[in-house]
Design a protein around this motif. Sequence first.
Motif, PDB file in Angstrom:
ATOM      1  N   PHE A   1      -0.702   4.891   2.191  1.00 14.03           N
ATOM      2  CA  PHE A   1      -1.985   4.221   2.079  1.00 14.03           C
ATOM      3  C   PHE A   1      -3.121   5.253   2.020  1.00 14.03           C
ATOM      4  CE2 PHE A   1       0.932   1.409   4.232  1.00 14.03           C
ATOM      5  CZ  PHE A   1       0.745   0.213   3.578  1.00 14.03           C
TER       6      PHE A   1
ATOM      7  N   THR B   1      -2.655  -4.442  -1.978  1.00 11.24           N
ATOM      8  CA  THR B   1      -2.329  -3.795  -0.709  1.00 11.24           C
ATOM      9  C   THR B   1      -1.996  -4.858   0.354  1.00 11.24           C
ATOM     10  OG1 THR B   1      -3.822  -1.982  -1.240  1.00 11.24           O
ATOM     11  CG2 THR B   1      -3.162  -2.232   1.068  1.00 11.24           C
TER      12      THR B   1
ATOM     13  N   VAL C   1      -8.938  -0.068   2.338  1.00 12.29           N
ATOM     14  CA  VAL C   1      -7.559   0.410   2.359  1.00 12.29           C
ATOM     15  C   VAL C   1      -6.941   0.129   0.988  1.00 12.29           C
ATOM     16  CG1 VAL C   1      -5.302   0.249   3.482  1.00 12.29           C
ATOM     17  CG2 VAL C   1      -7.400  -0.133   4.813  1.00 12.29           C
TER      18      VAL C   1
ATOM     19  N   PHE D   1       0.476  -2.275   6.268  1.00  8.89           N
ATOM     20  CA  PHE D   1      -0.442  -1.298   6.862  1.00  8.89           C
ATOM     21  C   PHE D   1      -0.336  -1.332   8.388  1.00  8.89           C
ATOM     22  CE2 PHE D   1      -4.875  -0.051   8.069  1.00  8.89           C
ATOM     23  CZ  PHE D   1      -4.827   1.253   7.586  1.00  8.89           C
TER      24      PHE D   1
ATOM     25  N   PHE E   1      -8.843  -4.819   2.117  1.00  8.11           N
ATOM     26  CA  PHE E   1      -7.594  -4.385   1.507  1.00  8.11           C
ATOM     27  C   PHE E   1      -7.696  -4.653   0.005  1.00  8.11           C
ATOM     28  CE2 PHE E   1      -6.759  -4.946   5.909  1.00  8.11           C
ATOM     29  CZ  PHE E   1      -5.844  -3.953   6.236  1.00  8.11           C
TER      30      PHE E   1
ATOM     31  N   THR F   1      -7.203   5.487   2.819  1.00 10.15           N
ATOM     32  CA  THR F   1      -8.206   4.756   3.590  1.00 10.15           C
ATOM     33  C   THR F   1      -9.549   5.478   3.528  1.00 10.15           C
ATOM     34  OG1 THR F   1      -7.835   5.923   5.674  1.00 10.15           O
ATOM     35  CG2 THR F   1      -6.414   4.020   5.220  1.00 10.15           C
TER      36      THR F   1
END
Length: 926
Positions: free
Chosen positions: A805, A833, A797, A838, A829, A807
């Motif tokens: 975001f 991030t 992510v 998230f 992550f 992914t």
Amino acid sequence: MCTPASLNLLARASALLVASLCGPAAQAAVSVGGDFFLQGGGSIGPGDTSLPQSRLGLGASGGIGRLDVDGGSFLQLANIYFDQGRSLIDGAGSRLLLTGDGSVQTGYQRLSLGNNAGRSAALTVSNGGLLDTSTQLSGCLAAFHYCDTYVGSRAGANAEFTVTGAGSVARIGSSLYVGHPGLFVSDQGEVFGRQAATVTALVQVLDGGTLSTDRAQVGTAQWDTFNTGSERSSSRVLVSGAQSRWLVNGGMAWNADSQAGEMQGATVSTAADRLAVATIDIEQGGVMRFAHVTDRQAVLNLTTNGGRTDMTVHGAGSAIRFDGSDGILQVGRRLGSGRLQLVEGGQATGLYYTSVGRDGSFGELLVDGTGSLLRMDAIATRAAVGNGFGLSPGLDVGRNGTGSVTVSGGGRIEVVGSTGVPYSPSVSVARDVGSSGHLTITGAGSVLSVTAASVLPGGGAAEAYNPWLRIGRDGNGTLDVLAGGQLLVEGGAVSTVSDQRVTSLVIGGSSDTVGGGKGIATVSGAGSLVKVSGSDAVIHVGLGANSFGSLTVSDQARVATTYMAVGRSGGTGQLTVDNARVELSGQFTGDTVTGAVMVVGRSGGTGTLNLRNGATLLLSNPGHLGASLSLGGSRGGPGGDGTVNLSGGSLIKVEAAPGLGSVTVGRDGTGLMRVRGASTVDVGDGNLLVARNKGSDGTLLVSEGSQVTAGWVGVGRNREGDTALGSDGGTGTVVLTNSTLTAPQIVVGTNGFLGGSGTIVGNVVNYGIFSPGNSPGTVTIQGDYTAGAGSRLILEVQADGHGGFLTDQVLFAGGGQLALDGLKVEFRFLGNTNPDSFRSAGLFDIDTFLHRTDGLGGLSALPDSAFDHVAYSARSDAYRFINFDYSAGVAPQFTLAPAVPEPGTWALMLAGSAVLGWFARRRRAA
């Protein structure tokens, strides 16, 4: 007599000589006049005269002497000295015989032209006349007996010797010396020759004349006691016209060591002194011919001790010919420089050995034009070389010296083995340490071929040996095959398990056990070809410890063989194919079990293969030994480091019988393959193995719309054991970037990694790590996916900088079956991030990452039940997860804390910062 022909021949002599020649014609058949002396009694002429103990001198007192033998007359003397003057032997049946024993009593040397500085002497044999110094030589075979012939014997003298017209013959016994810069001072103080002066000598064989010699030197050393080291020679031999011949026969000579006469071979040497300049021209159908003397070598050495030689064989019918066996041609034998040109149909044939640039010399050979030919097709007999076996034909370019050979304009060099001598026909470029060699084959029709024929049907111990060629064996060698030129190495001898016969080309080095040199080869241009074919054909690029080899194939050129190794046994090899083809086909029949194979980095070697701009590597073999490409080791040579780079729409294609093709990236060493720029690797129904064996390391990177296709793919996995799923190998990595991997079965081993973006067509079984995306990205699987026990799925992510975001995405296409029991999913992550953000966005769910696709853009979630036996974990670059808990369909539970790098991590962070700074500087510079 004064004739137009004789006027033309002597036009190069001094005006004084011409005036003497064109004086009143002699009335007698044998006559002598002007400045002359006769020692030993008797008188010359007017009819036939025989004075076998008498010596004739012409021009010794500074005047002009004259001798005529014509009208079918006969004159015999012990010897003749020409200081200044001329002699004419003219007409059928006219004969001059010189038969002295070469002693101090009768006079050294049978014939000497040009005996003092500032004087000119000329002798002509014409219209069927005969000069003969070759008979009654038994008396010459004793110590201090010299029965040779000199054309130019003193520094500062000028001499000319001509044999012209059909039937005209000069037979010279013992040695012929052309251009000797002698310097002598008598007991009375009389000086013969001049210090630091140049002797000028010319020998001509014209219009069907024949010169016959036992041996000859053109441009001799300064061996006289009174030579100062500064005397020079300028010597030329011209053989011109159809049926004009220079015959070199060999013969008896006195051996001072054994104090006995012995038979010597036919030899000619040139430029035996650093101040000697020699020229030999064979033209308009003229021939220089070397006779075979049993158990003796026949040798033409161009420059033997530091001088300069230029030899040209020009025109159809013009030739250097060696009869029988044991013929040697050396262009630049020792020190100095030598050049030989075979042009416009000129040829040199019948040789067993040729060297160009030997023992400190500079040698240059040119074979240019249709019909021009250098041919080594004889052998060295065991008695001549004294090894008990004999030798096959060979060519050395740079042997302890510097050599250059060019084949151009349709010329040819042929090295032909046709006997059972236990040595291979061979070519070596830069043979020895410190040597340098350059071989160029350029232009359509220009060919260097090295071949061997079978002498024993079915092979065996008595079978011939197949040829080999080395570029940079121990020195620095260069090969250029350009503009349609061809290098052909063909092994016709049969190779068997018990008696293998390998046909080989090595670029850089020579063997697995001996360190080698540096070889650079270029094959460029449409029609240009290097082909090593026949029994057990191989090409090595960088063979042996410390060796280096480089082969570049470009611009529609082609290289073909059966087996190729790039970087072997401690050597370093580099193969670059740019808009060209390399083709490996067939299989071995000897004790080395291999099909069409390329190995890049084996037996501790380091190899690199670059395929660019539509280049093709084709490995093809329908036989039972298959076809394969291996990086980082092979079955017979474990270990090594191999790298392959494909770009610009290039292709690697393996064609083999069902299941017998393979590509291995890291067999038991280290392998790296990069496939980019819409390039393709096609293994057919064969195996693609990345990190095949335990302890190996293999990486396959596929990007920019490229494709890789195989029948079975193992990533850190091989086909041993369970034939369906194989068994674990080494550490393997496969990463796709907007590219396609296709195989019915793809198995990721315990130490394997499969990831990236693009499409995987086939069933995936994962025992290692599957990581879709490229931080992050999307991968589509068109087939089943099975997670083995302990396997991992890494899902990344990344914050997009705008509140959203990015992914990783895994799209399962069609009706592929999923078996996820035992899978471990790890959410990662990246950077800064925030996992909590998230989660707050409602995205922290397995459905965000994994989907089914209908192929038309429609996506659907996987059922939660598919994840009943899946374990989950999470990691972050910027945070620590505390008490992470997640199940499919249930919101994750966790607490975050700032990440604290471990002490060992700080060094990695600093190193990473340095690398990022370097990239930033490069961007600014760009």
